[in-house]
Design an enzyme around this catalytic site. Structure first.
Site, PDB file in Angstrom:
ATOM      1  N   CYS A   2      15.329  19.098  -6.491  1.00 18.69           N
ATOM      2  CA  CYS A   2      15.622  20.159  -7.457  1.00 18.69           C
ATOM      3  C   CYS A   2      15.152  19.700  -8.833  1.00 18.69           C
ATOM      4  O   CYS A   2      15.198  18.507  -9.140  1.00 18.69           O
ATOM      5  CB  CYS A   2      17.082  20.532  -7.553  1.00 18.69           C
ATOM      6  N   ARG A  27       9.845  18.120  -7.023  1.00 15.10           N
ATOM      7  CA  ARG A  27      11.249  17.752  -6.841  1.00 15.10           C
ATOM      8  C   ARG A  27      11.953  18.658  -5.842  1.00 15.10           C
ATOM      9  O   ARG A  27      13.100  18.416  -5.495  1.00 15.10           O
ATOM     10  CB  ARG A  27      11.985  17.856  -8.180  1.00 15.10           C
ATOM     11  N   TRP A  77      15.588  22.460  -3.912  1.00 15.57           N
ATOM     12  CA  TRP A  77      15.518  21.886  -2.568  1.00 15.57           C
ATOM     13  C   TRP A  77      16.891  22.130  -1.971  1.00 15.57           C
ATOM     14  O   TRP A  77      17.880  21.570  -2.441  1.00 15.57           O
ATOM     15  CB  TRP A  77      15.216  20.385  -2.648  1.00 15.57           C
ATOM     16  N   ASN A 103      21.584  20.613 -10.969  1.00 15.95           N
ATOM     17  CA  ASN A 103      21.178  19.614  -9.964  1.00 15.95           C
ATOM     18  C   ASN A 103      22.395  18.772  -9.657  1.00 15.95           C
ATOM     19  O   ASN A 103      23.128  18.416 -10.582  1.00 15.95           O
ATOM     20  CB  ASN A 103      20.146  18.634 -10.542  1.00 15.95           C
ATOM     21  N   GLY A 104      22.545  18.367  -8.426  1.00 16.94           N
ATOM     22  CA  GLY A 104      23.658  17.486  -8.072  1.00 16.94           C
ATOM     23  C   GLY A 104      24.526  18.147  -7.024  1.00 16.94           C
ATOM     24  O   GLY A 104      24.150  19.171  -6.431  1.00 16.94           O
ATOM     25  N   GLU A 480       5.520   1.456   7.408  1.00 12.68           N
ATOM     26  CA  GLU A 480       5.123   2.353   6.324  1.00 12.68           C
ATOM     27  C   GLU A 480       4.040   3.331   6.809  1.00 12.68           C
ATOM     28  O   GLU A 480       4.061   4.520   6.472  1.00 12.68           O
ATOM     29  CB  GLU A 480       4.643   1.524   5.126  1.00 12.68           C
ATOM     30  N   LYS A 484       4.427   7.389   6.774  1.00 12.37           N
ATOM     31  CA  LYS A 484       3.486   8.278   6.068  1.00 12.37           C
ATOM     32  C   LYS A 484       2.941   9.315   7.039  1.00 12.37           C
ATOM     33  O   LYS A 484       2.823  10.483   6.697  1.00 12.37           O
ATOM     34  CB  LYS A 484       2.289   7.488   5.504  1.00 12.37           C
ATOM     35  N   GLU A 487       5.601  12.016   7.759  1.00 11.72           N
ATOM     36  CA  GLU A 487       5.844  12.905   6.611  1.00 11.72           C
ATOM     37  C   GLU A 487       4.722  13.901   6.403  1.00 11.72           C
ATOM     38  O   GLU A 487       4.954  15.057   6.112  1.00 11.72           O
ATOM     39  CB  GLU A 487       5.885  12.070   5.319  1.00 11.72           C
ATOM     40  N   HIS A 503       8.960  -4.312  26.378  1.00  7.78           N
ATOM     41  CA  HIS A 503      10.393  -4.162  26.673  1.00  7.78           C
ATOM     42  C   HIS A 503      10.829  -2.697  26.697  1.00  7.78           C
ATOM     43  O   HIS A 503      12.022  -2.421  26.629  1.00  7.78           O
ATOM     44  CB  HIS A 503      11.222  -4.956  25.653  1.00  7.78           C
ATOM     45  N   LYS A 595      10.841  14.895  -3.577  1.00  6.86           N
ATOM     46  CA  LYS A 595      10.850  13.591  -4.238  1.00  6.86           C
ATOM     47  C   LYS A 595      12.257  13.347  -4.771  1.00  6.86           C
ATOM     48  O   LYS A 595      12.861  14.261  -5.323  1.00  6.86           O
ATOM     49  CB  LYS A 595       9.870  13.671  -5.410  1.00  6.86           C
TER      50      LYS A 595
HETATM   51  C1  F6R Z   1       8.406   8.249   1.628  1.00 11.08           C
HETATM   52  C2  F6R Z   1       9.317   8.339   0.519  1.00 11.08           C
HETATM   53  C3  F6R Z   1      10.764   8.148   0.787  1.00 11.08           C
HETATM   54  C4  F6R Z   1      11.400   7.351  -0.354  1.00 11.08           C
HETATM   55  C5  F6R Z   1      12.923   7.282  -0.172  1.00 11.08           C
HETATM   56  C6  F6R Z   1      13.586   6.428  -1.237  1.00 11.08           C
HETATM   57  O1  F6R Z   1       7.092   8.529   1.252  1.00 11.08           O
HETATM   58  O2  F6R Z   1       8.922   8.585  -0.590  1.00 11.08           O
HETATM   59  O3  F6R Z   1      10.995   7.538   2.010  1.00 11.08           O
HETATM   60  O4  F6R Z   1      10.863   6.066  -0.362  1.00 11.08           O
HETATM   61  O5  F6R Z   1      13.465   8.572  -0.208  1.00 11.08           O
HETATM   62  O6  F6R Z   1      13.298   6.923  -2.503  1.00 11.08           O
HETATM   63  P1  F6R Z   1      13.453   6.021  -3.800  1.00 11.08           P
HETATM   64  O7  F6R Z   1      12.461   4.932  -3.737  1.00 11.08           O
HETATM   65  O8  F6R Z   1      13.249   6.946  -4.938  1.00 11.08           O
HETATM   66  O9  F6R Z   1      14.865   5.474  -3.741  1.00 11.08           O
END
Ligand code: F6R
Length: 600
Positions: A2, A27, A77, A103-104, A480, A484, A487, A503, A595
Site C-alpha cells: 500500500c 507498493r 495491496w 497503511n497498516g 534465490e 525469483k 515470483e 533422498h 514491495k
Molecule cells: C523477493 C522479495 C521478498 C523480500 C521479503 C523481505 O524478491 O523481494 O522475498 O525479500 O519480503 O523483504 P525485506 O527485505 O524488505 O524485509
C-alpha cells in the site's frame, strides 16, 4: 505494501497525486483512489479497482465542483477484504466530510466497528481503515477541531498506521504515523506527505520522518505533536533519491534496470567499505560489543542474503550463527553474548519487526540492522545500522538489494572478524582484493547471461516445474534463483542441496524436467548430476568454464570464495525475467505480491 501520498499545493492536487501514486504503485496495485478538496468545501472521491491508469481514465468523468490543491491518494495491496471499489481507499466518514487513507493494520478494528455501529455509524466497506474515519468523525463532533479529533481517535487504536485525513469543510490535512513509515516535506510546489520518499522525491529536497505516535498538520506551519501534547519536529534529512533514480530511462522495466545496475552498486559498496574491512574499522565504527555469536533474522530474498553472510562467519571466523525465518522466530532460544542481526531491504517488514521485538528486545541482545532504508522503522529500533546503499529498488522482485545486502554483510562480517582477532589482516587483505574484482565479474556475468538465456528460456516456456540444485556455498544462490523464478513466472520452482536429491525429490525428475544447477566446482556435484541426467532432465548448469552458462571466471585460489558463487545470481535473475517475458507476465508487478510486506 500500500502507498500513501498527500499534498497541499496552490495548483490542482491531481498534478501531484497521480504521478506520486504511479511511483508508489510498486507498493501495491490491487486498487487506487484519491480524495481531493473542492472549491465548494466538499470532498471529491474517485476510486478504481486495478492500476492507476484505470483510476486516471475515470477522472475526466468527474462532473462535480472544481478540485483544488489539497488531496490524498492511496494504492492498495488488499489485506482486509476483497479487491473491490468499496474496499479501496480513501474511506469516508458517514457524512463524507472526512476522508482518510491508511497503511497498516488496526488490531482492534472489530471491537471499534461494533462500538461505532452501535452508536449509529454506517460502514461502507469491510476494511479496518474505515473504522478510523468514523472514529475521527465521532471525536470531531465532540471536539470541533480536526487535529484534536485525529489525536483523540488514535489513542483508541491498537496496531500500526500511517495515515492522512482530509476535511472537506475546511480543507485541513492531518497526517500521523505509528509503526508504519511516513515522511512529510515542504518544497517549492507546496507541502507533501508520503509513505515512501520515492513518491515525492521530484518535488522536495529535504524531508522529515515521522516517529511512532507523531501527528502533523500540513498547514502554513507544519504543526507537530504526539498523541498527547505538542512536540518539536524531528530534524530534516536530505532526500537522497534523485528523481532520475526512480525513472525507467531507456529500460523496458525496472527489473532490467536494477539487474543492470548491480556492477555499479557493487563498486560503490566496496569503495565505501573496503578500507574499513582490513583494519576492522567498519565494525568498530558501529559501536557494538565484540563478535561472539549471532542470531540473524530475515525473510525471503533477505534470508538468502543472510545465509551467505552466516556461512562466511562460520567458515572464516568460526562464529556460531543461527539464522531464523523472521515469521517463525518464536522457536529460537538466545544465548548470552548474542548479537541480533536483522536483514531487511525495506526495514518495514512486519515479520522482521515483530521478530526483533520478541528476540532482541526481550533478551537484551544488541540489534544491528542491515537495511536499504536508513530512515525505516527497523533502523530506528536498532542499536547500530548498516546502510546497504543499493538506491531505490522499484521492481517488486529484489535484485540489486540482494547483491547489496550480501556485499555489505560480507564487508561488515570480515571487518568484525578482524576486529575480534579471528581473521588476520593478510588474509583479510587477500579477500578484499577478491571482492574488488566482483564488479567486473558481475558485468561479465550480465553479458554472458543476456547472450545465452533468451534462447534457453524460450525452450522452457512449457515447463510446469523447475528444480534448482547446488552444494555448499552455492545453496543460497540456488534458493534465490528458485524464488525469483516463482515470483516472476508463477511456475513451481524448488531448490535442493544436490546431495539431497536421491533422498526423495529425484521422483520429480522425468524426461525434460528443467534442472538448474549452480556448479561452483564441488567435486561431488558430477555424481549428483549423473542421476538427474540418467533420467533425461533438461539440465542447465551455471558455473565455471564448461558450464552451459559460464559466468564464474577462474580464480587464483582453489575452491569457491567464502561468499560463494555470487556471480551466478545474475543469470538466475535474467532467467526468471526472460522466462516471465516469454510468458507475458508483468515483470515489475507480479501477481499477488507487493514491495515491503507490512503485515504478519
Ligand atoms: C523477493 C522479495 C521478498 C523480500 C521479503 C523481505 O524478491 O523481494 O522475498 O525479500 O519480503 O523483504 P525485506 O527485505 O524488505 O524485509
Amino acid at each position: 505494501m500500500c502507498g500513501i501520498i498527500a499534498c497541499r499545493t496552490p495548483v490542482p492536487a491531481l498534478e501531484f497525486l497521480l504521478p506520486g501514486l504511479r511511483r508508489l504503485e510498486y507498493r501495491g496495485y490491487d486498487s487506487a483512489g484519491v480524495a481531493v478538496h473542492t472549491t465548494t468545501g466538499a470532498i471529491a472521491r474517485l476510486r478504481a479497482v486495478g492500476r492507476i491508469e484505470t483510476l486516471q481514465k475515470r477522472l475526466p468523468g468527474w462532473a462535480g465542483p472544481d478540485l483544488d490543491g489539497v488531496g490524498i491518494g492511496h494504492t492498495r495491496w488488499a489485506t482486509h477484504g476483497a479487491v473491490t471499489e468499496q474496499n479501496a481507499h480513501p474511506h469516508n466518514d458517514c457524512s463524507g466530510r472526512i476522508s482518510l487513507v491508511h497503511n497498516g493494520i488496526i488490531d482492534n478494528a472489530g471491537e471499534l466497528r461494533a462500538e461505532l455501529a452501535a452508536a449509529g455509524h454506517v460502514f461502507e466497506s469491510v476494511v479496518d481503515s474505515e473504522v478510523i474515519a468514523h472514529l475521527v468523525e465521532d471525536r470531531f463532533d465532540e471536539l470541533g477541531d480536526l487535529r484534536a479529533a485525529v489525536r483523540a481517535a488514535l489513542t483508541r487504536l491498537r496496531g500500526s498506521w500511517a495515515l492522512a485525513v482530509l476535511q472537506g469543510t475546511t480543507g485541513r490535512l492531518v497526517v500521523a504515523a505509528h509503526r508504519s513509515p511516513l515522511v512529510v516535506a515542504r518544497g517549492e510546489h507546496g507541502d507533501f506527505a508520503a509513505s515512501d520518499p520515492a513518491a515525492i522525491t521530484e518535488w522536495v529536497e529535504h524531508l522529515r520522518v515521522l516517529r511512532d505516535g507523531d501527528v502533523v498538520e500540513l498547514a502554513d506551519e507544519h504543526r507537530w505533536s504526539g498523541l498527547e501534547a505538542p512536540l518539536a519536529a524531528p530534524p530534516a534529512v536530505p532526500c537522497t533519491w534523485s528523481a532520475e533514480t526512480v525513472q525507467l530511462g531507456d529500460y523496458r522495466d525496472f527489473m532490467a534496470k536494477e539487474i543492470d545496475q548491480q556492477p555499479q552498486v557493487a563498486a560503490r559498496i566496496l569503495d565505501e567499505l573496503g578500507p574499513g574491512i582490513v583494519d576492522g574499522a567498519v565494525w568498530t565504527g558501529l559501536g557494538l560489543p565484540p563478535l561472539r555469536r549471532i542470531h540473524m533474522l530475515a525473510c525471503g530474498t533477505s534470508l538468502h542474503a543472510g545465509q551467505v553472510i552466516a556461512g562466511l562467519l562460520r567458515r572464516v571466523g568460526g562464529i556460531p550463527v543461527t539464522l531464523s525465518v523472521a515469521s517463525e522466530v518464536d522457536e529460537e532460544i538466545l544465548e548470552a553474548d548474542t548479537l541480533t542481526v536483522a536483514i531487511s531491504q525495506s526495514g518495514e517488514t512486519a515479520d522482521v519487526l515483530r521478530a526483533v521485538e520478541g528476540s532482541s528486545a526481550a533478551s537484551g541482545s544488541p540489534l544491528l540492522a542491515l537495511t536499504n532504508n536508513p530512515h525505516s522503522t527497523l533502523a530506528r529500533r536498532a542499536d547500530a545500522v548498516l546502510s546497504c546503499s543499493a538506491g531505490p529498488e522499484i521492481a517488486v522482485a529484489a535484485t540489486k538489494t540482494f547483491l547489496s545486502q550480501v556485499l555489505t554483510g560480507v564487508g561488515v562480517a570480515l571487518s568484525g572478524l578482524v576486529a575480534c582477532g579471528r581473521l588476520d589482516t593478510t588474509r583479510a587483505r587477500a579477500l578484499v582484493t577478491e571482492l574488488d574484482a566482483l564488479p567486473d565479474r558481475l558485468a561479465t556475468a550480465a553479458l554472458t547471461a543476456n547472450q545465452l538465456l533468451p534462447t534457453l528460456a524460450a525452450e522452457l516456456t512449457q515447463a510446469s516445474g523447475f528444480l534448482f540444485l547446488a552444494r555448499g556455498t552455492g545453496l543460497p544462490y540456488a534458493a534465490e534463483g528458485a524464488l525469483k523464478l516463482k515470483e516472476l513466472t508463477y511456475r513451481w520452482a524448488q531448490s535442493y542441496p544436490a546431495g539431497e536429491l536421491k533422498h526423495g525429490p529425484l521422483a520429480l525428475v522425468e524426461a525434460g524436467t528443467p534442472v538448474i544447477v549452480i556448479d561452483d566446482g564441488d567435486p561431488r556435484m558430477p555424481g549428483n548430476l549423473a542421476a538427474v541426467q540418467a533420467r533425461g532432465a533438461r539440465m542447465i548448469s551455471i558455473g565455471g568454464p564448461g558450464c552451459a552458462v559460464p559466468v564464474i571466471l577462474p580464480r587464483a585460489t582453489a575452491g569457491p570464495p567464502p561468499w560463494g558463487p555470487l556471480e551466478t545470481v545474475v543469470p538466475l535473475q535474467v532467467l526468471a525475467r526472460t522466462l516471465a517475458l516469454a510468458l507475458g507476465r508483468d515483470i515489475d508487478k507480479p501477481r499477488n505480491l507487493a514491495k515491503s510486506v507490512t503485515v504478519e
